[in-house]
Design a protein around this motif. Structure first.
Motif, PDB file in Angstrom:
ATOM      1  N   GLY A  60      75.213 -15.367  17.626  1.00 52.13           N
ATOM      2  CA  GLY A  60      75.497 -14.019  18.096  1.00 52.13           C
ATOM      3  C   GLY A  60      74.255 -13.158  18.025  1.00 52.13           C
ATOM      4  O   GLY A  60      73.216 -13.587  17.513  1.00 52.13           O
ATOM      5  N   PRO A  61      74.325 -11.953  18.547  1.00 50.88           N
ATOM      6  CA  PRO A  61      73.151 -11.078  18.562  1.00 50.88           C
ATOM      7  C   PRO A  61      72.811 -10.559  17.175  1.00 50.88           C
ATOM      8  O   PRO A  61      73.614 -10.631  16.250  1.00 50.88           O
ATOM      9  N   GLY A  62      71.614 -10.038  17.063  1.00 51.94           N
ATOM     10  CA  GLY A  62      71.187  -9.441  15.808  1.00 51.94           C
ATOM     11  C   GLY A  62      69.691  -9.560  15.628  1.00 51.94           C
ATOM     12  O   GLY A  62      69.060 -10.474  16.166  1.00 51.94           O
ATOM     13  N   SER A  63      69.145  -8.643  14.867  1.00 52.03           N
ATOM     14  CA  SER A  63      67.693  -8.631  14.658  1.00 52.03           C
ATOM     15  C   SER A  63      67.302  -8.667  13.183  1.00 52.03           C
ATOM     16  O   SER A  63      66.118  -8.598  12.856  1.00 52.03           O
ATOM     17  N   ARG A  64      68.287  -8.802  12.297  1.00 53.44           N
ATOM     18  CA  ARG A  64      67.946  -8.815  10.871  1.00 53.44           C
ATOM     19  C   ARG A  64      67.093 -10.025  10.508  1.00 53.44           C
ATOM     20  O   ARG A  64      66.337  -9.984   9.532  1.00 53.44           O
ATOM     21  N   HIS A  65      67.197 -11.084  11.286  1.00 53.17           N
ATOM     22  CA  HIS A  65      66.436 -12.301  10.980  1.00 53.17           C
ATOM     23  C   HIS A  65      64.932 -12.113  11.145  1.00 53.17           C
ATOM     24  O   HIS A  65      64.156 -12.901  10.602  1.00 53.17           O
ATOM     25  N   GLU A  66      64.521 -11.093  11.881  1.00 50.44           N
ATOM     26  CA  GLU A  66      63.093 -10.939  12.174  1.00 50.44           C
ATOM     27  C   GLU A  66      62.296 -10.600  10.910  1.00 50.44           C
ATOM     28  O   GLU A  66      61.421 -11.367  10.489  1.00 50.44           O
ATOM     29  N   ALA A  67      62.579  -9.473  10.284  1.00 56.35           N
ATOM     30  CA  ALA A  67      61.882  -9.113   9.046  1.00 56.35           C
ATOM     31  C   ALA A  67      62.166 -10.132   7.951  1.00 56.35           C
ATOM     32  O   ALA A  67      61.278 -10.476   7.157  1.00 56.35           O
ATOM     33  N   ALA A  68      63.405 -10.634   7.915  1.00 52.99           N
ATOM     34  CA  ALA A  68      63.768 -11.623   6.889  1.00 52.99           C
ATOM     35  C   ALA A  68      62.943 -12.899   7.053  1.00 52.99           C
ATOM     36  O   ALA A  68      62.528 -13.512   6.059  1.00 52.99           O
ATOM     37  N   GLY A  69      62.689 -13.287   8.287  1.00 52.54           N
ATOM     38  CA  GLY A  69      61.899 -14.483   8.534  1.00 52.54           C
ATOM     39  C   GLY A  69      60.462 -14.325   8.093  1.00 52.54           C
ATOM     40  O   GLY A  69      59.883 -15.229   7.480  1.00 52.54           O
ATOM     41  N   ARG A  70      59.891 -13.180   8.395  1.00 52.76           N
ATOM     42  CA  ARG A  70      58.512 -12.921   7.953  1.00 52.76           C
ATOM     43  C   ARG A  70      58.437 -12.954   6.430  1.00 52.76           C
ATOM     44  O   ARG A  70      57.544 -13.589   5.854  1.00 52.76           O
ATOM     45  N   ASP A  71      59.380 -12.299   5.761  1.00 55.68           N
ATOM     46  CA  ASP A  71      59.369 -12.274   4.303  1.00 55.68           C
ATOM     47  C   ASP A  71      59.573 -13.671   3.721  1.00 55.68           C
ATOM     48  O   ASP A  71      58.957 -14.030   2.705  1.00 55.68           O
ATOM     49  N   LEU A  72      60.434 -14.452   4.347  1.00 52.47           N
ATOM     50  CA  LEU A  72      60.689 -15.811   3.875  1.00 52.47           C
ATOM     51  C   LEU A  72      59.426 -16.662   3.970  1.00 52.47           C
ATOM     52  O   LEU A  72      59.089 -17.407   3.039  1.00 52.47           O
ATOM     53  N   LEU A  73      58.732 -16.550   5.073  1.00 56.02           N
ATOM     54  CA  LEU A  73      57.493 -17.313   5.239  1.00 56.02           C
ATOM     55  C   LEU A  73      56.442 -16.872   4.225  1.00 56.02           C
ATOM     56  O   LEU A  73      55.755 -17.711   3.618  1.00 56.02           O
ATOM     57  N   LEU A  74      56.304 -15.572   4.025  1.00 56.62           N
ATOM     58  CA  LEU A  74      55.340 -15.076   3.033  1.00 56.62           C
ATOM     59  C   LEU A  74      55.678 -15.593   1.638  1.00 56.62           C
ATOM     60  O   LEU A  74      54.791 -15.976   0.870  1.00 56.62           O
ATOM     61  N   ALA A  75      56.964 -15.626   1.331  1.00 56.64           N
ATOM     62  CA  ALA A  75      57.389 -16.099   0.011  1.00 56.64           C
ATOM     63  C   ALA A  75      57.082 -17.582  -0.190  1.00 56.64           C
ATOM     64  O   ALA A  75      56.970 -18.044  -1.328  1.00 56.64           O
ATOM     65  N   HIS A  76      56.925 -18.306   0.919  1.00 55.03           N
ATOM     66  CA  HIS A  76      56.599 -19.733   0.841  1.00 55.03           C
ATOM     67  C   HIS A  76      55.106 -19.986   1.061  1.00 55.03           C
ATOM     68  O   HIS A  76      54.703 -21.107   1.362  1.00 55.03           O
ATOM     69  N   GLY A  77      54.317 -18.945   0.913  1.00 56.75           N
ATOM     70  CA  GLY A  77      52.872 -19.108   0.949  1.00 56.75           C
ATOM     71  C   GLY A  77      52.238 -19.128   2.318  1.00 56.75           C
ATOM     72  O   GLY A  77      51.051 -19.445   2.448  1.00 56.75           O
TER      73      GLY A  77
END
Length: 202
Positions: free
Chosen positions: A95-112
């Motif tokens: 379904g639609p949504g944009s919360r994954h965008e900032a969450a994805g960046r933060d997730l990648l940063l958290a994994h180095g």
């Protein structure tokens, strides 16, 4: 916590050879990361399809305009991880949504992952923002064209940069890009069917 079976499934979707459609494998480090965060099969399949199209676009741009400096590996990594935030917002897989965008960046940063690569997850939907680079445009373009969605404003930005660097008229670059993207779009149904063959939940 991921199970060995779930890990094996993610790695298979990400790396195993495909024939219908033929898709280049995801980078090994991305495949391992997707397994680590327990990415759903549908998401892994989507990332692989977009990554393949991004590779085709990057190769075409490099051949069309060799003077245009593009970090091809960044484009491929960005395409391979652009929706990783949907691990944290699985409702946005179907379904639609944009919360994954900032969450994805933060997730990648958290994994180095360095910010210059994590940025694609956070910005792939904001291609019209000021200061967006060519790599960002190509990731955004791949995320549209993989399913044969054409976005004139996005394509115009790519055309303008090709014309600026290559020295050819805008109309000539427009026709060349249009023909190329039309060709890429012909495989969209096969990519969509392949993605749909993988469940939303692991």
């Amino acid at each position: 916590m991921t199970t060995p079976a779930a890990t094996a499934r993610v790695l298979s979707i990400a790396l195993d050879e495909t024939s219908d459609p033929p898709l280049r494998p995801l980078p090994a480090e991305v495949a391992r990361l997707l397994a680590e965060v327990a990415a759903p099969p549908r998401l892994v399949a989507h990332l692989r399809a977009v990554h393949d199209v991004a590779g085709r676009i990057a190769d075409w741009v490099g051949g069309r305009c060799p003077a245009l400096v593009v970090d091809r590996e960044a484009v491929l990594f960005g395409a391979a991880t652009h929706d990783i935030g949907k691990v944290l917002h699985p409702g946005e897989l179907s379904g639609p949504g944009s919360r994954h965008e900032a969450a994805g960046r933060d997730l990648l940063l958290a994994h180095g992952v360095p910010d210059q690569l994590a940025r694609f997850a956070g910005g792939h939907a904001t291609w019209d923002a000021p200061g967006v680079g060519m790599e960002d445009l190509l990731v955004s373009l791949a995320d549209k064209v993989w399913k044969n969605k054409r976005v004139p404003g996005l394509e115009d930005l790519v055309v303008a940069e090709l014309a600026r660097v290559g020295g050819r008229p805008v109309w000539e670059e427009f026709l060349a890009l249009d023909a190329f993207l039309t060709d890429v779009g012909e495989d969209a149904d096969r990519r969509l069917a392949w993605q749909a063959g993988h469940p939303v939940r692991g």
